[in-house]
Design a protein around this motif. Sequence first.
Motif: not given
Length: 326
Positions: A204-208, A215-218, A241-244, A316-322
């Motif tokens: 949602e906020k990747n902004d390039g 770059i691909a669909a989530s 797994n890239v989500t919003g 597996a299982g790490l969630s990275a936000y920013s």
Amino acid sequence: MRKLLSLIVLVIVAILAIAQLGPSALPGEETTRQDFRPAPEFSGISAWLNSPPLATESLRGKVVLVQFWTYSCINCLRTLPYVTKWHEQYKDKGLVVVGVHTPEFAFEKERVNVETAIKRLGIHYPVAQDNQYRTWRAFGNQYWPAAYLIDRSGTIVATQFGEGGYQQMENAIAHLVGERTPTTQTSDPDLSAVATPEMYLGSEKNDGAIVDQQIAASRDRPYVLPDSVPQNRFALAGRWNVTGDRATSSADGDEILLHFDAPKVNIVAGSASPQTLSVIVDGIQQPPITVDVSRLYSLYSGPGGKHVLRLKAPKAGLSAYSFTFG
């Protein structure tokens, strides 16, 4: 809704300029009546922490500092020592500090997470959980962090957006509670060495920020590192797994490669079960980082300049936000 690395504006309205806080006392700051308005009510608060419910109207006669923040925001965290100092120094003089916790990520809406954060951070003043952004919108706020100083009549008389401007804000607080202007001057931190902006890993906020080749669909899919990662970009390796709002590793040994220009790097992350991440900067192994609950973690602190960071999750299982920088 933006996080601010440095001070954008501090406005002290004309009522203070008339007294001892005139333009000469606040060099380079704008004096205006534009924000001279009644403070709105706290609206839609999910929970009050460290305090029974408060109301703007019931705080008339007090000087009130309302600070919008969220506990995974590095810019907000760097303001907390100043806000805590003001609370301790002026609470017996008539100042009430209210931290309005407006979450950026879903995990920041959980009351237990906010309670844990304010205990870890040593926050003892009232904190309002603004999960629905209703108080944020009532104030017309747009930034993390942001501070609104309200006088005893219930009028907003000073606003501070972003980091910095700490001495000016304390001068305004001291004046409103009837104290002398502090003789010890507070210098704003120097963040000029930070050349990389915040990066989001969710779609949602990747902004390039992710490399063009990825770059691909989530969705959940394999990623291969490119030959090089440009400045101020990152790349994924393995299966993610890239989500919003996040990228979650789907296989053991997944990696992130980051090219940044700053003396410090943090990550907002969590893990389905605790795991210790390998951190390598410019080919040199750094102290490992154990990630469990979702919050901000420090990955690197060292000389400024351009660096390449390689982050590896053993399972597996790490969630990275920013990624954030300082």
